[in-house]
Design a protein around this motif. Structure first.
Motif, short mmCIF file in Angstrom:
data_model
loop_
_atom_site.label_atom_id
_atom_site.label_comp_id
_atom_site.label_asym_id
_atom_site.label_seq_id
_atom_site.Cartn_x
_atom_site.Cartn_y
_atom_site.Cartn_z
N ALA A 164 -60.16 -140.84 -2.95
CA ALA A 164 -59.62 -140.49 -1.63
C ALA A 164 -60.15 -139.14 -1.18
N VAL A 165 -60.30 -138.19 -2.13
CA VAL A 165 -60.83 -136.85 -1.79
C VAL A 165 -62.31 -136.97 -1.37
N LEU A 166 -63.09 -137.74 -2.11
CA LEU A 166 -64.52 -137.88 -1.78
C LEU A 166 -64.66 -138.42 -0.35
N GLU A 167 -63.74 -139.33 0.00
CA GLU A 167 -63.82 -139.96 1.31
C GLU A 167 -63.31 -139.03 2.40
N SER A 168 -62.13 -138.42 2.18
CA SER A 168 -61.54 -137.64 3.28
C SER A 168 -62.27 -136.31 3.47
N THR A 169 -62.69 -135.66 2.38
CA THR A 169 -63.32 -134.34 2.53
C THR A 169 -64.83 -134.45 2.75
N TYR A 170 -65.47 -135.39 2.10
CA TYR A 170 -66.93 -135.43 2.17
C TYR A 170 -67.49 -136.67 2.88
N GLY A 171 -66.60 -137.56 3.29
CA GLY A 171 -67.05 -138.78 3.96
C GLY A 171 -67.88 -139.68 3.08
N VAL A 172 -67.71 -139.57 1.76
CA VAL A 172 -68.49 -140.40 0.83
C VAL A 172 -67.58 -141.51 0.30
N VAL A 173 -67.99 -142.75 0.53
CA VAL A 173 -67.20 -143.89 0.05
C VAL A 173 -67.96 -144.57 -1.08
N ILE A 174 -67.29 -144.70 -2.23
CA ILE A 174 -67.95 -145.41 -3.34
C ILE A 174 -67.79 -146.90 -3.09
N THR A 175 -68.92 -147.55 -2.87
CA THR A 175 -68.87 -148.96 -2.49
C THR A 175 -69.38 -149.88 -3.59
N ASP A 176 -70.13 -149.33 -4.54
CA ASP A 176 -70.74 -150.14 -5.59
C ASP A 176 -70.62 -149.39 -6.90
N ALA A 177 -70.57 -150.14 -7.99
CA ALA A 177 -70.60 -149.46 -9.29
C ALA A 177 -71.26 -150.35 -10.31
N HIS A 178 -71.88 -149.71 -11.26
CA HIS A 178 -72.36 -150.45 -12.42
C HIS A 178 -71.49 -149.96 -13.58
N GLN A 179 -70.88 -150.90 -14.30
CA GLN A 179 -69.93 -150.50 -15.32
C GLN A 179 -70.23 -151.20 -16.64
N THR A 180 -70.20 -150.42 -17.73
CA THR A 180 -70.37 -150.98 -19.07
C THR A 180 -69.07 -150.76 -19.81
N THR A 181 -68.62 -151.75 -20.57
CA THR A 181 -67.36 -151.59 -21.28
C THR A 181 -67.51 -151.93 -22.75
N TRP A 182 -66.76 -151.24 -23.57
CA TRP A 182 -66.78 -151.52 -25.02
C TRP A 182 -65.42 -151.12 -25.61
N ALA A 183 -65.21 -151.51 -26.86
CA ALA A 183 -63.94 -151.18 -27.51
C ALA A 183 -64.19 -150.13 -28.59
N GLU A 184 -63.23 -149.26 -28.79
CA GLU A 184 -63.33 -148.31 -29.90
C GLU A 184 -61.94 -147.92 -30.39
N GLN A 185 -61.89 -147.22 -31.52
CA GLN A 185 -60.60 -146.71 -32.00
C GLN A 185 -60.31 -145.40 -31.30
N ALA A 186 -59.02 -145.11 -31.13
CA ALA A 186 -58.67 -143.89 -30.41
C ALA A 186 -59.24 -142.65 -31.12
N GLY A 187 -59.15 -142.59 -32.44
CA GLY A 187 -59.61 -141.39 -33.16
C GLY A 187 -58.70 -140.22 -32.83
N PRO A 188 -58.89 -139.09 -33.53
CA PRO A 188 -57.93 -137.98 -33.39
C PRO A 188 -57.77 -137.46 -31.96
N THR A 189 -58.89 -137.30 -31.23
CA THR A 189 -58.80 -136.68 -29.89
C THR A 189 -58.01 -137.54 -28.92
N TYR A 190 -58.39 -138.80 -28.80
CA TYR A 190 -57.73 -139.65 -27.79
C TYR A 190 -56.35 -140.10 -28.27
N ALA A 191 -56.14 -140.17 -29.60
CA ALA A 191 -54.81 -140.51 -30.12
C ALA A 191 -53.82 -139.46 -29.61
#
Ligand code: 16G
Length: 241
Positions: A164-191
């Motif tokens: 919403a900020v990118l759009e209202s302040t800078y007029g930039v609308v994200i219209t497309d994305a390339h996304q890669t997904t995978w699974a992992e263990q949380a580990g200490p940091t994300y846990a």
């Protein structure tokens, strides 16, 4: 008390606990302590642990470090489309909120520079946020945005939707994305950040989002595997027919 069925004690206790979960307890509620269960059902601690661990493995109970064992909440289901976290959670009836963990200008490394069509060393905003749904951690996100496109992004309120900020302040609308997904263990940091066990599964996403001018965002999101699921419609490709 358990009856004299031929089933082993832990399986009988599992069934009894499942009835309690379905009929008496709300998602997120704590189940009675191991001690209470041994007394209530007149079984050993090993039997109680076996019954609980089978319900944890089935995803009906969740062990929360430092708190105990709680009834698992149904996962938030997302359809695979290009949405912001804020939109996605609201559409599914949840209340989104955000904690900004860090926000600074950094220089682009090779990977992000390549993803965003920049030169290594170019300046980027690096924004790290914890995303919550109904006040509970849902995802951790670290994002990079070119400073040349969003010069004062760090001065904006980043506690809501950054799209919403990118759009209202800078007029930039994200219209497309390339996304890669995978699974992992949380580990200490994300846990620690997501309030789950270190061995808990997380779903990781690497998204490069583009406006009509080209790529303007890279975000690595880590969503809690116990709270989030994705559903997607698939079409048979021409080569498979
Ligand atoms: C989602 C996106 C993330 C994006 C964010 C913006 C996935 C896996 N990730 O979490 O790439 O940066 O939304 O959300 O969907 P916001 O506009 O609410 O800040």
């Amino acid at each position: 008390m358990l009856n004299d069925s031929l089933l082993p004690k832990h399986a009988q206790l599992r069934a009894a606990l499942l009835r309690t979960i379905d009929e008496e307890l709300q998602p997120g509620a704590m189940i009675p302590s191991e001690r209470d269960l041994t007394v209530r059902y007149d079984v050993s601690r090993a039997t109680v642990r076996a019954a609980i661990s089978s319900l944890v493995n089935e995803g009906r109970l969740t062990t929360v470090p430092g708190r105990g064992t709680v009834v698992t909440r149904p996962r938030v289901e997302s359809n695979l489309h290009l949405a912001s976290f804020t939109q996605d959670m609201r559409q599914r009836g949840h209340r989104p909120s955000t904690e900004v963990l860090a926000c600074a200008v950094v220089t682009a490394g090779e990977v992000t520079a390549k993803a965003l069509g920049l030169t290594p060393g170019d300046r980027l905003w690096e924004i790290e946020r914890l995303r919550l749904a109904d006040d509970e951690p849902m995802a951790h996100e670290i994002s990079w945005y070119p400073e040349a496109v969003f010069p004062a992004l760090g001065d904006e309120d980043l506690n809501g939707s950054i799209y919403a900020v990118l759009e209202s302040t800078y007029g930039v609308v994200i219209t497309d994305a390339h996304q890669t997904t995978w699974a992992e263990q949380a580990g200490p940091t994300y846990a620690h950040l997501l309030e789950v066990a270190e061995t808990a599964p997380v779903m990781a996403f690497d998204r490069v989002g583009s406006s009509s001018e080209g790529p303007v965002e890279q975000t690595i999101s880590r969503y809690r595997g116990d709270r989030y699921q994705l559903s997607m419609g698939l079409q048979r490709g021409p080569s498979a027919r």
